[in-house]
Design a protein around this motif. Structure first.
Motif, PDB file in Angstrom:
ATOM      1  N   UNK A  95      52.585 -53.198  55.218  1.00 27.44           N
ATOM      2  CA  UNK A  95      52.428 -52.789  56.624  1.00 27.44           C
ATOM      3  C   UNK A  95      53.735 -52.972  57.399  1.00 27.44           C
ATOM      4  N   UNK A 145      44.271 -40.605  51.478  1.00 27.40           N
ATOM      5  CA  UNK A 145      42.989 -41.263  51.797  1.00 27.40           C
ATOM      6  C   UNK A 145      41.891 -40.721  50.891  1.00 27.40           C
ATOM      7  N   UNK A 146      41.922 -39.405  50.655  1.00 26.97           N
ATOM      8  CA  UNK A 146      40.882 -38.793  49.830  1.00 26.97           C
ATOM      9  C   UNK A 146      41.007 -39.195  48.363  1.00 26.97           C
ATOM     10  N   UNK A 149      43.325 -43.993  48.573  1.00 22.69           N
ATOM     11  CA  UNK A 149      44.344 -44.904  49.111  1.00 22.69           C
ATOM     12  C   UNK A 149      43.731 -45.890  50.090  1.00 22.69           C
ATOM     13  N   UNK A 150      44.086 -47.142  49.965  1.00 21.54           N
ATOM     14  CA  UNK A 150      43.886 -48.071  51.077  1.00 21.54           C
ATOM     15  C   UNK A 150      44.768 -49.289  50.873  1.00 21.54           C
ATOM     16  N   UNK A 152      43.816 -52.376  51.131  1.00 22.52           N
ATOM     17  CA  UNK A 152      43.058 -53.560  50.737  1.00 22.52           C
ATOM     18  C   UNK A 152      42.289 -54.171  51.891  1.00 22.52           C
ATOM     19  N   UNK A 153      41.392 -55.064  51.533  1.00 25.45           N
ATOM     20  CA  UNK A 153      40.540 -55.677  52.561  1.00 25.45           C
ATOM     21  C   UNK A 153      41.274 -56.786  53.294  1.00 25.45           C
ATOM     22  N   UNK A 154      40.941 -56.933  54.554  1.00 27.24           N
ATOM     23  CA  UNK A 154      41.433 -58.104  55.287  1.00 27.24           C
ATOM     24  C   UNK A 154      40.340 -59.164  55.229  1.00 27.24           C
ATOM     25  N   UNK A 287      46.545 -46.555  59.468  1.00 20.97           N
ATOM     26  CA  UNK A 287      45.287 -46.500  60.215  1.00 20.97           C
ATOM     27  C   UNK A 287      45.467 -46.440  61.710  1.00 20.97           C
ATOM     28  N   UNK A 354      42.751 -49.106  45.642  1.00 20.22           N
ATOM     29  CA  UNK A 354      41.914 -50.274  45.392  1.00 20.22           C
ATOM     30  C   UNK A 354      41.640 -50.374  43.903  1.00 20.22           C
TER      31      UNK A 354
END
Lengths: 358, 72
Positions: A95, A145-146, A149-150, A152-154, A287, A354
């Motif tokens: 980030x 995104x499709x 992609x991300x 990860x979780x916070x 985001x 992920x």
């Protein structure tokens, strides 16, 4: 007050907020901010970076109270509506990097997605090139995104880390009020043009409050149009543009329609397009646009704080290494930086997926 | 019932995951777990726009959204 806000039709609140923000952005020019730059998340954070001496471009150093107001307005709204939650740990370093790239892109165009609209609302047609680039970048982001992609979780964190950035903002506000000797303040150039401190602060607070409530995002609006054919967030963007345009017309503040000789702008179409593609791509992967990152920073999202710190680093790099554009045009290294930045953002888009949970 | 666990993800990821689940399982009921108010709003809006009715339950760390396709 909570009940009042909850009773409003959401669409009315969105359009109202967009209009008010647009009108205020235009009025801020009347009250002293640079032309077509009543409000700019990227430029203003860059000015703060300079005020702290992290870059030495003498014409763009000033603690912009609008930015402090944004963060604190969001902080107040998040508390009032019980939405303040400290969280973090979703790829902070990535980030930070994407934040820096987003800032470098914005400083090659000379504006964030908010200022792209303001430039167009002031007659600067380069705003169109920028918006097309921004939408193209958001489109690339959507493809990632499709694909899954991300970042990860916070996870939930104890309250303290969420308070750090709002507290830092208050320190900056004290610096703005008492101007200690180590704070730089431009005497010429855009950094010397500003509205009165309390006017800018109050407007920032109001916009921050409304932006927190409406989840205003100047990239998310375009993204949702393409991704889920939803005009919810886009209606803010449209209302903002109309508000700024009409106020500019009423105040007689419109420049001439055209590409050349526009205030704090250059008309290198190629790099206006690609620099804002970088902003659109980075913001979609992150985001949220630069403004949204500051709003999230006020409501306890320490990942967004990492992005904002990355943007500050990006602003320092852009000016210290001669990457930022000026009214004379795009710097050679600026073009290289945008190209390399796009390559890095694409690699991040490809690689950050992920892991499948078994 | 299929469950999408989008807790911890910030927007737009919960929306993307829900959309994917809707596209892959048209007209099946879904359960979506989200953490924040923002995600609750966004996922609900997406579901309603696709003709689902949405029931919200509070859970320990967020919300469980029960999406049921309308009968038509």
């Amino acid at each position: 007050m909570r009940r009042f806000f909850q009773s409003l039709n959401p669409r009315i609140l969105l359009i109202f907020s967009g209009l008010v923000f647009g009108v205020l952005a235009s009025l801020l020019v009347r009250w002293g901010n640079p032309a077509n730059m009543g409000f700019c998340a990227a430029c203003f954070l860059r000015d703060i970076t300079g005020a702290l001496g992290l870059h030495r471009a003498e014409v763009v150093q000033y603690i912009r109270p609008e930015i402090l107001g944004l963060v604190l307005g969001s902080f107040i709204a998040a508390f009032a509506f019980k939405e303040f939650r400290t969280r973090g740990g979703s790829a902070p370093l990535v980030r930070f990097l994407l934040g820096a790239l987003m800032m470098i892109g914005a400083l090659v165009f000379l504006g964030c997605p908010v200022r792209a609209l303001l430039r167009l609302a002031g007659g600067d047609l380069n705003g169109i090139t920028a918006l097309v680039g921004l939408i193209f970048g958001a489109f690339l982001g959507i493809l990632f995104l499709k694909r899954g992609f991300n970042l990860g979780r916070s996870t939930k964190l104890p309250a303290l880390p969420g308070w750090l950035f709002p507290a830092f903002t208050i320190v900056l506000l004290l610096f703005a009020i008492f101007t200690p000797y180590f704070i730089f303040s431009s005497t010429t150039g855009p950094g010397a043009l500003h509205a009165a401190l309390w006017v800018a602060l109050v407007i920032g607070l109001g916009v921050g409050f409304l932006a927190q409530r409406t989840r205003m995002c100047f990239v998310g609006g375009w993204r949702d149009l393409m991704l889920i054919k939803d005009i919810h967030l886009f209606s803010i963007i449209a209302a903002f543009f109309v508000g700024a345009l009409v106020t500019n017309l009423i105040l007689g503040q419109m420049g001439h329609w055209g590409f050349s000789d526009q205030p704090i702008a250059h008309n290198n179409h190629l790099w206006n397009f690609f620099s804002m593609s970088l902003v659109g791509l980075a913001a979609t992967l992150l985001g949220g646009c630069p403004l949204r990152q500051m709003i999230l920073s006020g409501e306890g999202d320490t990942d967004a704080v990492m992005t904002v710190l990355g943007m500050i680093a990006g602003a320092a790099v852009a000016h210290n290494f001669g990457l930022a554009a000026s009214t004379k045009g795009v710097a050679t290294f600026g073009a290289w930086a945008v190209g390399i930045g796009l390559a890095i953002a694409l690699v991040i888009g490809f690689l950050m997926k992920e892991r499948r949970q078994s | 019932m299929m469950e999408v666990d989008a807790r911890g993800f910030s927007c737009p990821i919960p929306v993307v995951k829900t959309k994917e689940a809707i596209d892959n399982n048209p007209s099946a009921p879904l359960s979506v777990l989200v953490e924040s108010e923002v995600s609750r709003e966004n996922v609900s809006r997406l579901a309603r726009s696709r003709g689902y009715s949405v029931k919200v339950e509070r859970i320990e760390d967020g919300f469980r959204l029960l999406l049921s396709p309308s009968s038509k």
